[in-house]
Write a protein that holds these residues in place. Structure first.
Motif, short mmCIF file in Angstrom:
data_model
loop_
_atom_site.label_atom_id
_atom_site.label_comp_id
_atom_site.label_asym_id
_atom_site.label_seq_id
_atom_site.Cartn_x
_atom_site.Cartn_y
_atom_site.Cartn_z
N PHE A 1 -24.91 11.35 -4.11
CA PHE A 1 -25.58 11.00 -5.35
C PHE A 1 -25.86 9.50 -5.43
O PHE A 1 -25.02 8.69 -5.04
N VAL A 2 -27.01 9.17 -5.98
CA VAL A 2 -27.34 7.80 -6.34
C VAL A 2 -27.40 7.79 -7.86
O VAL A 2 -28.19 8.51 -8.47
N VAL A 3 -26.52 7.01 -8.48
CA VAL A 3 -26.44 6.98 -9.94
C VAL A 3 -27.62 6.18 -10.49
O VAL A 3 -27.76 4.99 -10.19
N ARG A 4 -28.44 6.86 -11.28
CA ARG A 4 -29.58 6.18 -11.92
C ARG A 4 -29.17 5.58 -13.26
O ARG A 4 -29.61 4.50 -13.62
N SER A 5 -28.32 6.27 -13.98
CA SER A 5 -27.78 5.77 -15.25
C SER A 5 -26.49 6.51 -15.54
O SER A 5 -26.28 7.62 -15.05
N GLY A 6 -25.62 5.88 -16.32
CA GLY A 6 -24.35 6.50 -16.67
C GLY A 6 -23.20 5.98 -15.83
O GLY A 6 -23.32 4.96 -15.14
N ARG A 7 -22.10 6.73 -15.88
CA ARG A 7 -20.89 6.35 -15.14
C ARG A 7 -20.21 7.60 -14.59
O ARG A 7 -20.20 8.64 -15.24
N VAL A 8 -19.60 7.41 -13.43
CA VAL A 8 -18.90 8.50 -12.76
C VAL A 8 -17.53 7.99 -12.32
O VAL A 8 -17.43 6.97 -11.64
N ALA A 9 -16.47 8.69 -12.74
CA ALA A 9 -15.12 8.35 -12.32
C ALA A 9 -14.84 9.03 -10.99
O ALA A 9 -15.03 10.25 -10.85
N ILE A 10 -14.39 8.25 -10.01
CA ILE A 10 -13.93 8.78 -8.73
C ILE A 10 -12.42 8.87 -8.89
O ILE A 10 -11.75 7.86 -9.12
N GLN A 11 -11.90 10.09 -8.79
CA GLN A 11 -10.48 10.24 -9.07
C GLN A 11 -9.76 11.11 -8.05
O GLN A 11 -10.37 11.91 -7.36
N MET A 12 -8.46 10.90 -8.02
CA MET A 12 -7.56 11.63 -7.13
C MET A 12 -6.61 12.43 -8.01
O MET A 12 -6.07 11.90 -8.98
N ARG A 13 -6.45 13.68 -7.65
CA ARG A 13 -5.53 14.52 -8.42
C ARG A 13 -4.09 14.21 -8.05
O ARG A 13 -3.75 14.12 -6.88
N LEU A 14 -3.28 14.03 -9.06
CA LEU A 14 -1.84 13.84 -8.90
C LEU A 14 -1.13 15.02 -9.55
O LEU A 14 -1.74 15.75 -10.32
N PRO A 15 0.16 15.22 -9.27
CA PRO A 15 0.84 16.38 -9.84
C PRO A 15 0.76 16.47 -11.37
O PRO A 15 0.67 17.57 -11.92
N THR A 16 0.75 15.36 -12.05
CA THR A 16 0.77 15.40 -13.52
C THR A 16 -0.53 14.96 -14.18
O THR A 16 -0.68 15.13 -15.39
N GLN A 17 -1.44 14.38 -13.41
CA GLN A 17 -2.67 13.84 -14.00
C GLN A 17 -3.67 13.54 -12.90
O GLN A 17 -3.41 13.80 -11.74
N ALA A 18 -4.76 12.94 -13.26
CA ALA A 18 -5.74 12.44 -12.30
C ALA A 18 -5.73 10.93 -12.39
O ALA A 18 -5.68 10.36 -13.47
N ALA A 19 -5.76 10.26 -11.24
CA ALA A 19 -5.81 8.80 -11.20
C ALA A 19 -7.23 8.38 -10.88
O ALA A 19 -7.79 8.79 -9.86
N VAL A 20 -7.82 7.57 -11.74
CA VAL A 20 -9.16 7.05 -11.49
C VAL A 20 -9.04 5.92 -10.47
O VAL A 20 -8.35 4.93 -10.69
N LEU A 21 -9.69 6.11 -9.33
CA LEU A 21 -9.63 5.13 -8.25
C LEU A 21 -10.77 4.13 -8.32
O LEU A 21 -10.64 3.01 -7.84
N ASP A 22 -11.87 4.55 -8.90
CA ASP A 22 -13.03 3.67 -9.00
C ASP A 22 -14.01 4.30 -10.00
O ASP A 22 -13.90 5.48 -10.32
N THR A 23 -14.93 3.49 -10.48
CA THR A 23 -15.98 3.98 -11.37
C THR A 23 -17.32 3.58 -10.79
O THR A 23 -17.54 2.40 -10.48
#
Length: 155
Positions: A54-76
């Motif tokens: 994907f090439v982001v034209r507008s907006g934001r996308v969280a790149i995240q890693m799943r952890l046992p209790t939550q998701a960790a956002v690694l980058d936006t």
């Protein structure tokens, strides 16, 4: 970027595609469509087949890693950023999740289509590989910094 701008007008001016000739751009745009994601909607999920990027034209996308209790956002990813490299790296499975955090418009590029074109045009394949490796390097650096921020100060 103007919302009326077509993919054919947008991609040649995008930094990721800079330096590609008109023929190469035409091959890429032949595999591309516009797409839209609502907040909370996944672009892709870890472990699923990676068949697009994907090439982001507008907006934001969280790149995240799943952890046992939550998701960790690694980058936006923001306007102009490229999201996804797993479409080019066997076994073609996503290694992270990507979730729209606001209304997001993207150019969605069919990775299987583009891999086929790269097979018949090795120069295109090499040019895209160079660009994807740069995206990988930047994203991994961001993830490292974020993980150090999250876990580096813990005993």
């Amino acid at each position: 970027m103007s919302p009326a701008q077509t993919i054919e007008q947008y991609l040649p001016s995008h930094p990721f595609f800079a330096g590609l000739d008109d023929e190469a751009i035409a091959l890429v745009t032949g595999c591309a469509v516009n797409a839209h994601f609502r907040p909370g909607q996944h672009l892709f999920r870890e472990g699923e087949p990676a068949d697009t990027f994907f090439v982001v034209r507008s907006g934001r996308v969280a790149i995240q890693m799943r952890l046992p209790t939550q998701a960790a956002v690694l980058d936006t990813a923001r306007e102009g950023d490229v999201v996804g490299w797993s479409w080019l790296v066997p076994p073609y499975r996503w290694t992270f999740d990507a979730v729209a955090t606001e209304e997001t418009s993207v150019v969605s590029i069919d990775g299987a289509c583009l891999r086929g074109k790269c097979e018949t045009d090795p120069a295109l394949g090499y040019a895209l590989l160079q660009r994807v490796v740069q995206v990988m390097s930047t994203r991994l650096h961001s993830a490292r910094v974020r993980l150090l921020d999250l876990y580096g100060s813990r005993p």
